[in-house]
Motif scaffolding. Structure first.
Motif, PDB file in Angstrom:
ATOM      1  N   LEU A   1       0.797  -1.228   0.000  1.00  0.00           N
ATOM      2  CA  LEU A   1       0.000   0.000   0.000  1.00  0.00           C
ATOM      3  C   LEU A   1       0.829   1.278   0.000  1.00  0.00           C
ATOM      4  O   LEU A   1       0.323   2.340  -0.390  1.00  0.00           O
ATOM      5  N   THR A   2       2.091   1.195   0.455  1.00  0.00           N
ATOM      6  CA  THR A   2       2.915   2.416   0.533  1.00  0.00           C
ATOM      7  C   THR A   2       4.255   2.291  -0.159  1.00  0.00           C
ATOM      8  O   THR A   2       4.934   3.298  -0.361  1.00  0.00           O
ATOM      9  N   GLY A   3       4.661   1.061  -0.490  1.00  0.00           N
ATOM     10  CA  GLY A   3       5.980   0.881  -1.089  1.00  0.00           C
ATOM     11  C   GLY A   3       7.108   0.898  -0.078  1.00  0.00           C
ATOM     12  O   GLY A   3       8.281   0.911  -0.460  1.00  0.00           O
ATOM     13  N   GLN A   4       6.782   0.903   1.204  1.00  0.00           N
ATOM     14  CA  GLN A   4       7.783   0.926   2.272  1.00  0.00           C
ATOM     15  C   GLN A   4       7.496  -0.188   3.273  1.00  0.00           C
ATOM     16  O   GLN A   4       6.354  -0.638   3.410  1.00  0.00           O
ATOM     17  N   SER A   5       8.543  -0.598   3.988  1.00  0.00           N
ATOM     18  CA  SER A   5       8.350  -1.550   5.078  1.00  0.00           C
ATOM     19  C   SER A   5       7.766  -0.822   6.289  1.00  0.00           C
ATOM     20  O   SER A   5       7.745   0.419   6.340  1.00  0.00           O
ATOM     21  N   ALA A   6       7.321  -1.605   7.277  1.00  0.00           N
ATOM     22  CA  ALA A   6       6.801  -0.996   8.501  1.00  0.00           C
ATOM     23  C   ALA A   6       7.884  -0.186   9.198  1.00  0.00           C
ATOM     24  O   ALA A   6       7.632   0.907   9.721  1.00  0.00           O
ATOM     25  N   LEU A   7       9.110  -0.714   9.214  1.00  0.00           N
ATOM     26  CA  LEU A   7      10.208   0.017   9.857  1.00  0.00           C
ATOM     27  C   LEU A   7      10.474   1.337   9.145  1.00  0.00           C
ATOM     28  O   LEU A   7      10.736   2.361   9.791  1.00  0.00           O
ATOM     29  N   GLN A   8      10.418   1.335   7.826  1.00  0.00           N
ATOM     30  CA  GLN A   8      10.613   2.586   7.091  1.00  0.00           C
ATOM     31  C   GLN A   8       9.531   3.608   7.428  1.00  0.00           C
ATOM     32  O   GLN A   8       9.800   4.815   7.490  1.00  0.00           O
ATOM     33  N   GLN A   9       8.309   3.133   7.667  1.00  0.00           N
ATOM     34  CA  GLN A   9       7.231   4.035   8.057  1.00  0.00           C
ATOM     35  C   GLN A   9       7.536   4.698   9.396  1.00  0.00           C
ATOM     36  O   GLN A   9       7.340   5.898   9.578  1.00  0.00           O
ATOM     37  N   VAL A  10       8.022   3.889  10.347  1.00  0.00           N
ATOM     38  CA  VAL A  10       8.370   4.438  11.659  1.00  0.00           C
ATOM     39  C   VAL A  10       9.512   5.429  11.519  1.00  0.00           C
ATOM     40  O   VAL A  10       9.458   6.555  12.052  1.00  0.00           O
ATOM     41  N   ASN A  11      10.557   5.032  10.802  1.00  0.00           N
ATOM     42  CA  ASN A  11      11.722   5.905  10.655  1.00  0.00           C
ATOM     43  C   ASN A  11      11.364   7.205   9.946  1.00  0.00           C
ATOM     44  O   ASN A  11      11.895   8.272  10.279  1.00  0.00           O
ATOM     45  N   GLN A  12      10.464   7.137   8.984  1.00  0.00           N
ATOM     46  CA  GLN A  12      10.033   8.334   8.266  1.00  0.00           C
ATOM     47  C   GLN A  12       9.393   9.342   9.215  1.00  0.00           C
ATOM     48  O   GLN A  12       9.609  10.557   9.100  1.00  0.00           O
ATOM     49  N   ARG A  13       8.606   8.839  10.178  1.00  0.00           N
ATOM     50  CA  ARG A  13       7.963   9.736  11.144  1.00  0.00           C
ATOM     51  C   ARG A  13       9.003  10.354  12.084  1.00  0.00           C
ATOM     52  O   ARG A  13       8.910  11.541  12.436  1.00  0.00           O
ATOM     53  N   VAL A  14      10.006   9.558  12.473  1.00  0.00           N
ATOM     54  CA  VAL A  14      11.074  10.089  13.329  1.00  0.00           C
ATOM     55  C   VAL A  14      11.840  11.177  12.590  1.00  0.00           C
ATOM     56  O   VAL A  14      12.147  12.245  13.145  1.00  0.00           O
ATOM     57  N   VAL A  15      12.136  10.931  11.317  1.00  0.00           N
ATOM     58  CA  VAL A  15      12.886  11.906  10.521  1.00  0.00           C
ATOM     59  C   VAL A  15      12.080  13.199  10.358  1.00  0.00           C
ATOM     60  O   VAL A  15      12.634  14.300  10.457  1.00  0.00           O
ATOM     61  N   LEU A  16      10.774  13.071  10.122  1.00  0.00           N
ATOM     62  CA  LEU A  16       9.936  14.268   9.982  1.00  0.00           C
ATOM     63  C   LEU A  16       9.991  15.119  11.244  1.00  0.00           C
ATOM     64  O   LEU A  16      10.148  16.350  11.181  1.00  0.00           O
TER      65      LEU A  16
END
Length: 293
Positions: free
Chosen positions: A224-239
């Motif tokens: 659904l997003t083209g990313q792993s679950a970990l990438q989703q978490v890391n993306q929020r941390v980076v934001l």
């Protein structure tokens, strides 16, 4: 007026008081932007949402960290409290409609699509003449004092919101039926990440809370997003790290600590892997980020 994290909070850009007795404010894009050299710098509004309708020219739009270039026939939704900024070409034509919370609270329960809740850009397509007429009618009515003016303003706003709600539902309906359950899991994951991203929880924690296996959760995220679950978490941390580096005076060590990193050096390595820049480099040149995968 400044928000706690250093992001200016305005009623309308450059103003700290609402300039009209109406709960709706309407103006052309050039009216305000030409006073600021065609750039509306990053800010937010505490109790209103906005509709930016570009009829001609170019607009560089930044809303909650997402940047895009839009041109004629595009309608951008700016939700309440979202961080946003605009840069316009000098030949820009269009309108900015600001809606105070009471207006949103009056109409939102009637709209299935909830169009003002998310920052989205909608292309007018075949409805461009219809939108041009609505915004033209709204502007004309707003600038004059005629009988039943308030009722007419609300009627046109209602028509705009219905158009947005229908377009919002059309986007959702493009997702195949088998994906609906997966989308619910993804929405749940997004909520959990928002609550716990500073805690550096393992993906197993999120999967357990949702009630699926780690493998199934990762498969859904990639589908659904083209990313792993970990990438989703890391993306929020980076934001959150980017927000703190740009909009606050926190030291890099304080940013690292606020995001749950035990060591500043580890945070710096994590941030550079995600953005291509060290935290210090990003703070000095936030637009140079390369966002490597």
């Amino acid at each position: 007026m400044l928000a706690a994290k250093g992001v200016p909070v305005f009623k309308l850009y450059g103003e700290t008081s609402w300039p009209t007795p109406d709960l709706i404010h309407c103006e052309s894009i050039p009216e305000r932007s030409r006073l600021h050299d065609w750039e509306i710098k990053t800010h937010r509004h505490g109790d209103l949402a906005q509709l930016l309708y570009v009829q001609a020219g170019q607009a560089h739009v930044l809303v909650e960290g997402v940047e895009q270039q839009i041109s004629g026939g595009a309608l951008q939704v700016v939700p309440v409290m979202s961080i946003h900024g605009f840069r316009f070409s000098e030949d820009i034509q269009g309108y900015v409609i600001s809606l105070a919370k009471p207006v949103l609270e009056r109409f939102t329960p009637l709209l299935e699509g909830k169009p003002m809740a998310q920052a989205e850009c909608y292309w007018a397509g075949d409805d461009r003449r219809y939108l041009d007429d609505l915004f033209g009618q709204l502007t004309e009515e707003y600038r004059q004092q005629r009988p039943e003016r308030d009722l007419m303003l609300q009627s046109v706003i209602c028509a705009l919101l219905v158009w947005l709600s229908r377009r919002s539902r059309e986007r959702v309906q493009h997702i195949a039926k088998p994906r609906e359950r997966g989308q619910q899991h993804l929405d749940h994951l997004t909520q959990l990440i928002e609550q716990h991203f500073r805690e550096h929880q393992q993906i197993e924690h999120y999967a357990r809370q949702i009630g699926v296996s780690v493998a199934h959760l990762n498969a859904l995220c990639r589908q659904l997003t083209g990313q792993s679950a970990l990438q989703q978490v890391n993306q929020r941390v980076v934001l959150e790290a980017k927000r703190n580096l740009v909009y606050t005076s926190m030291t890099i060590g304080q940013v690292a600590d606020s995001l749950g990193f035990a060591e500043q050096a580890y945070f710096s390595r994590f941030f550079k892997r995600a953005t291509g820049l060290t935290p210090k480099e990003f703070r000095l040149h936030p637009r140079l980020t390369t966002e490597p995968q």
